[in-house]
Scaffold this motif. Structure first.
Motif, PDB file in Angstrom:
ATOM      1  N   PHE A  40      26.474  37.155  60.211  1.00 56.26           N
ATOM      2  CA  PHE A  40      27.810  37.612  60.590  1.00 56.26           C
ATOM      3  C   PHE A  40      28.883  36.630  60.123  1.00 56.26           C
ATOM      4  CE2 PHE A  40      25.467  40.182  63.727  1.00 56.26           C
ATOM      5  CZ  PHE A  40      26.075  41.411  63.495  1.00 56.26           C
ATOM      6  N   ALA A  41      28.570  35.343  60.190  1.00 59.23           N
ATOM      7  CA  ALA A  41      29.572  34.341  59.821  1.00 59.23           C
ATOM      8  C   ALA A  41      29.770  34.265  58.308  1.00 59.23           C
ATOM      9  CB  ALA A  41      29.162  32.973  60.360  1.00 59.23           C
ATOM     10  N   ALA A  42      28.733  34.517  57.558  1.00 64.01           N
ATOM     11  CA  ALA A  42      28.812  34.398  56.100  1.00 64.01           C
ATOM     12  C   ALA A  42      28.468  35.728  55.431  1.00 64.01           C
ATOM     13  CB  ALA A  42      27.877  33.293  55.615  1.00 64.01           C
ATOM     14  N   LYS A  43      29.057  36.819  55.909  1.00 62.80           N
ATOM     15  CA  LYS A  43      28.721  38.130  55.362  1.00 62.80           C
ATOM     16  C   LYS A  43      29.191  38.270  53.914  1.00 62.80           C
ATOM     17  CE  LYS A  43      32.898  40.239  57.304  1.00 62.80           C
ATOM     18  NZ  LYS A  43      33.414  41.359  58.127  1.00 62.80           N
ATOM     19  N   ASP A  44      30.349  37.650  53.591  1.00 59.31           N
ATOM     20  CA  ASP A  44      30.818  37.717  52.209  1.00 59.31           C
ATOM     21  C   ASP A  44      29.885  36.962  51.275  1.00 59.31           C
ATOM     22  OD1 ASP A  44      32.984  39.206  53.021  1.00 59.31           O
ATOM     23  OD2 ASP A  44      34.300  37.466  53.258  1.00 59.31           O
ATOM     24  N   LEU A  45      29.409  35.803  51.741  1.00 58.04           N
ATOM     25  CA  LEU A  45      28.481  35.033  50.918  1.00 58.04           C
ATOM     26  C   LEU A  45      27.185  35.797  50.695  1.00 58.04           C
ATOM     27  CD1 LEU A  45      27.866  32.343  49.492  1.00 58.04           C
ATOM     28  CD2 LEU A  45      26.984  31.492  51.673  1.00 58.04           C
ATOM     29  N   LEU A  46      26.680  36.437  51.749  1.00 58.85           N
ATOM     30  CA  LEU A  46      25.453  37.226  51.610  1.00 58.85           C
ATOM     31  C   LEU A  46      25.690  38.452  50.738  1.00 58.85           C
ATOM     32  CD1 LEU A  46      24.047  37.047  55.259  1.00 58.85           C
ATOM     33  CD2 LEU A  46      23.254  35.805  53.245  1.00 58.85           C
ATOM     34  N   ALA A  47      26.885  39.045  50.859  1.00 58.97           N
ATOM     35  CA  ALA A  47      27.195  40.202  50.007  1.00 58.97           C
ATOM     36  C   ALA A  47      27.186  39.808  48.536  1.00 58.97           C
ATOM     37  CB  ALA A  47      28.551  40.786  50.402  1.00 58.97           C
ATOM     38  N   ASN A  48      27.738  38.636  48.232  1.00 58.69           N
ATOM     39  CA  ASN A  48      27.711  38.160  46.846  1.00 58.69           C
ATOM     40  C   ASN A  48      26.296  37.836  46.395  1.00 58.69           C
ATOM     41  OD1 ASN A  48      30.522  38.319  46.491  1.00 58.69           O
ATOM     42  ND2 ASN A  48      30.811  36.327  47.461  1.00 58.69           N
ATOM     43  N   PHE A  49      25.497  37.292  47.313  1.00 56.93           N
ATOM     44  CA  PHE A  49      24.103  36.974  46.969  1.00 56.93           C
ATOM     45  C   PHE A  49      23.337  38.249  46.608  1.00 56.93           C
ATOM     46  CE2 PHE A  49      19.667  36.593  48.283  1.00 56.93           C
ATOM     47  CZ  PHE A  49      19.261  35.516  47.513  1.00 56.93           C
ATOM     48  N   PHE A  50      23.443  39.262  47.456  1.00 59.19           N
ATOM     49  CA  PHE A  50      22.721  40.504  47.167  1.00 59.19           C
ATOM     50  C   PHE A  50      23.348  41.245  45.986  1.00 59.19           C
ATOM     51  CE2 PHE A  50      21.353  39.887  51.618  1.00 59.19           C
ATOM     52  CZ  PHE A  50      19.983  39.997  51.434  1.00 59.19           C
TER      53      PHE A  50
ATOM     54  N   GLY B  11      25.560  33.944  38.184  1.00 56.62           N
ATOM     55  CA  GLY B  11      25.047  33.146  39.279  1.00 56.62           C
ATOM     56  C   GLY B  11      24.685  34.015  40.468  1.00 56.62           C
ATOM     57  N   TRP B  12      24.266  33.334  41.551  1.00 58.09           N
ATOM     58  CA  TRP B  12      23.924  34.078  42.763  1.00 58.09           C
ATOM     59  C   TRP B  12      25.166  34.438  43.576  1.00 58.09           C
ATOM     60  CZ3 TRP B  12      19.651  36.465  42.861  1.00 58.09           C
ATOM     61  CH2 TRP B  12      18.492  35.912  42.312  1.00 58.09           C
ATOM     62  N   ARG B  13      26.283  33.772  43.321  1.00 55.08           N
ATOM     63  CA  ARG B  13      27.503  34.079  44.055  1.00 55.08           C
ATOM     64  C   ARG B  13      28.583  34.688  43.169  1.00 55.08           C
ATOM     65  NH1 ARG B  13      32.395  32.372  45.810  1.00 55.08           N
ATOM     66  NH2 ARG B  13      32.460  30.690  44.282  1.00 55.08           N
ATOM     67  N   VAL B  14      28.821  34.097  42.000  1.00 54.61           N
ATOM     68  CA  VAL B  14      29.858  34.588  41.103  1.00 54.61           C
ATOM     69  C   VAL B  14      29.288  34.736  39.699  1.00 54.61           C
ATOM     70  CG1 VAL B  14      31.754  33.573  42.425  1.00 54.61           C
ATOM     71  CG2 VAL B  14      30.691  32.262  40.575  1.00 54.61           C
ATOM     72  N   THR B  15      29.957  35.574  38.925  1.00 56.44           N
ATOM     73  CA  THR B  15      29.655  35.742  37.508  1.00 56.44           C
ATOM     74  C   THR B  15      30.844  35.226  36.715  1.00 56.44           C
ATOM     75  OG1 THR B  15      28.211  37.657  37.842  1.00 56.44           O
ATOM     76  CG2 THR B  15      29.220  37.420  35.683  1.00 56.44           C
ATOM     77  N   THR B  16      30.562  34.369  35.743  1.00 56.28           N
ATOM     78  CA  THR B  16      31.618  33.775  34.924  1.00 56.28           C
ATOM     79  C   THR B  16      31.817  34.608  33.666  1.00 56.28           C
ATOM     80  OG1 THR B  16      30.996  31.582  35.727  1.00 56.28           O
ATOM     81  CG2 THR B  16      32.413  31.685  33.783  1.00 56.28           C
ATOM     82  N   ILE B  17      33.067  35.049  33.460  1.00 52.47           N
ATOM     83  CA  ILE B  17      33.427  35.865  32.298  1.00 52.47           C
ATOM     84  C   ILE B  17      34.512  35.134  31.524  1.00 52.47           C
ATOM     85  CG2 ILE B  17      34.406  38.070  31.537  1.00 52.47           C
ATOM     86  CD1 ILE B  17      33.266  39.323  34.064  1.00 52.47           C
ATOM     87  N   ARG B  18      34.325  35.008  30.227  1.00 49.42           N
ATOM     88  CA  ARG B  18      35.317  34.376  29.364  1.00 49.42           C
ATOM     89  C   ARG B  18      36.188  35.481  28.754  1.00 49.42           C
ATOM     90  NH1 ARG B  18      36.934  29.218  29.160  1.00 49.42           N
ATOM     91  NH2 ARG B  18      34.713  28.670  29.405  1.00 49.42           N
TER      92      ARG B  18
ATOM     93  N   TYR C  47      36.225  34.160  37.154  1.00 52.53           N
ATOM     94  CA  TYR C  47      35.102  34.093  38.086  1.00 52.53           C
ATOM     95  C   TYR C  47      35.169  35.314  39.012  1.00 52.53           C
ATOM     96  CZ  TYR C  47      35.141  29.291  36.422  1.00 52.53           C
ATOM     97  OH  TYR C  47      35.136  28.182  35.628  1.00 52.53           O
ATOM     98  N   VAL C  48      34.178  36.184  38.882  1.00 54.29           N
ATOM     99  CA  VAL C  48      34.155  37.435  39.624  1.00 54.29           C
ATOM    100  C   VAL C  48      33.041  37.377  40.662  1.00 54.29           C
ATOM    101  CG1 VAL C  48      33.987  39.949  39.468  1.00 54.29           C
ATOM    102  CG2 VAL C  48      34.977  38.641  37.573  1.00 54.29           C
ATOM    103  N   PRO C  49      33.332  37.547  41.961  1.00 46.05           N
ATOM    104  CA  PRO C  49      32.256  37.599  42.966  1.00 46.05           C
ATOM    105  C   PRO C  49      31.300  38.742  42.677  1.00 46.05           C
ATOM    106  CG  PRO C  49      34.404  37.316  44.009  1.00 46.05           C
ATOM    107  CD  PRO C  49      34.676  37.613  42.564  1.00 46.05           C
ATOM    108  N   ASN C  50      30.019  38.482  42.851  1.00 43.19           N
ATOM    109  CA  ASN C  50      29.013  39.484  42.494  1.00 43.19           C
ATOM    110  C   ASN C  50      29.108  40.743  43.334  1.00 43.19           C
ATOM    111  OD1 ASN C  50      27.861  37.922  40.462  1.00 43.19           O
ATOM    112  ND2 ASN C  50      26.513  36.867  41.884  1.00 43.19           N
ATOM    113  N   ALA C  51      29.636  40.636  44.554  1.00 40.08           N
ATOM    114  CA  ALA C  51      29.781  41.826  45.381  1.00 40.08           C
ATOM    115  C   ALA C  51      30.725  42.837  44.750  1.00 40.08           C
ATOM    116  CB  ALA C  51      30.283  41.440  46.776  1.00 40.08           C
TER     117      ALA C  51
END
Length: 431
Positions: free
Chosen positions: A186-196, A228-235, A243-247
């Motif tokens: 619940f505290a890190a739902k955004d982080l988990l959303a980016n992970f998944f 990455g597991w949290r963000v994707t780097t796009i040039r 830097y785009v969050p994976n969610a």
């Protein structure tokens, strides 16, 4: 074992009676540390020599193993040497810190083993994606995802084993993790959303590292540099990192132009209305030129047709696909096609149209109506007959003209020189 060695050494030194106990301990500890440094140096050079020797063979896996084990082996020698030195110090000291030597040794072994595995996984990743070392290198995105997952499994397993070595119950740790995981979720739902979200990207593979992607839903366009597991780097194309969050990729549409099979040429070319007689021949020659063009894929849709009567041109639709998908090469092919189309049009005496406008001065009537009125007047003059109705119309028109003339004269007498009315009558309506 260390206790027996120290007792024997103390017995020898005490027989001489030249050193105190503190000096004896210091000398032994120094000798252990110096011996550890020497052995670590020798071990590092031995492994380095083996690497150079096995690098000349065709087997690349032994190179990866030696390179992965070189630094951990040196660390293992230091760990063992420091452990012995601490045991010697503990033999003569009752400090609490030396009581943890055994536990620290176990945790150190676990750490070194995990270090070897992580380095080995990284080395294998570099090998299987290298076109130099592999005849058929694997996809970097897939290998990178497997590598990350493997490292995560190794680290989690090592942490659990370390906790068990420190005296913690694994069942209690897992139970605490289950309850605490809900709170963390619940505290890190955004982080988990980016992970998944990153996990879904690795699983579905809508794009990979090196692909050019863009989204019609967001202002995202560029080349993928890292997933990455949290963000994707796009040039981006102006060379700025994005830097785009994976969610984000689970809620937007993503277009991958890098996977296109062809590039499209879609143009509308207009010729003059004066060239309408050459339209069929021009269209046929343009189609033949495209069918024979070496950079146009004739297996794809190819359309060349007279499209429409436009305002100032006769429009021809040209629709074809190039064989290349490279952006720079595509524009070179498109330029060549357009120049050849221009040559075809000029070869038939035609010209490419541009916007034009016809302006008629004088009689605002249509030319056909004006011509009919002139013919009617000529026939009337030749016959010499006057129709009473025409005469009455002419008389009425003459009366109307005289009436307007009187009205104009009266208006001129009523208007003084320099008035606005006179100016408007003499000079016309403004500029």
């Amino acid at each position: 074992m260390i206790g027996e060695m120290m007792s024997t050494l103390n017995g020898w030194i005490e027989n001489f009676g030249v050193l105190s106990e503190a000096w004896r301990v210091s000398i032994v500890v120094f000798a252990l540390v110096f011996g550890t440094a020497t052995i670590a140096y020798v071990a590092s050079h031995i492994i380095g020599a083996l690497e150079n020797r096995f690098a000349k063979t065709n087997n690349i896996w032994d190179d990866a193993l030696l390179h992965a084990a070189r630094a951990p082996v040196v660390a293992f020698v230091w760990l063992q040497g420091i452990y012995w030195a601490a045991e010697v110090a503990h033999h003569y000291s009752s400090a609490e810190i030396f009581k943890a030597n055994g536990i620290l040794l176990q945790v150190g072994f676990i750490f070194i083993f995990v270090w070897v595995l992580l380095r080995l996984i990284k080395e294998l990743e570099n090998i299987v994606v290298s076109p130099v070392k592999m005849k058929k290198p694997m996809d970097y995105t897939t290998v990178n995802a497997i590598s990350k997952l493997s490292r995560a499994v190794v680290i989690i397993t090592a942490v659990l084993i370390s906790l068990q070595s420190l005296g913690y119950s694994l069942s209690g740790v897992l139970a605490f993790g289950g309850v605490g995981g809900i709170a963390v979720g619940f505290a890190a739902k955004d982080l988990l959303a980016n992970f998944f979200g990153g996990f879904i990207v690795h699983l579905d593979r809508p794009f990979k590292v090196g692909d050019w992607i863009r989204s019609p839903d967001r202002t995202i366009e560029g080349t993928v540099e890292h997933i990455g597991w949290r963000v994707t780097t796009i040039r981006t194309f102006d060379k700025r990192p994005l830097y785009v969050p994976n969610a984000t990729f689970t809620t937007i549409a993503v277009e991958n132009p890098s996977r296109m099979t062809n590039r499209r040429i879609s143009e509308t070319i207009g010729i003059r209305y004066a060239d309408v007689s050459q339209m069929a021949t021009i269209v046929s020659d343009i189609r033949s030129m495209l069918e024979k063009h070496e950079d146009i894929d004739s297996k794809q849709t190819l359309i060349v047709n007279f499209l429409a009567f436009s305002h100032s041109s006769l429009d021809i639709m040209v629709y074809a696909f190039t064989k290349t998908t490279q952006w720079v090469r595509f524009h070179e092919v498109k330029q060549d096609v357009l120049l050849k189309i221009s040559d075809v049009i000029e070869g038939h005496g035609g010209q490419v149209a541009f916007p034009t406008q016809t302006i008629h001065f004088g009689d605002d009537r249509l030319p056909a109506q004006a011509g009919k009125d002139q013919d009617r007047k000529r026939e009337s003059d030749e016959a010499g007959d006057e129709d009473p109705e025409d005469t009455s119309n002419a008389t009425s028109s003459s009366q109307n003209t005289r009436t307007r003339s009187k009205r104009d004269r009266s208006r001129r007498h009523d208007t003084q020189a320099g008035d606005e009315g006179e100016q408007s009558l003499d000079a016309g309506d403004g500029d």
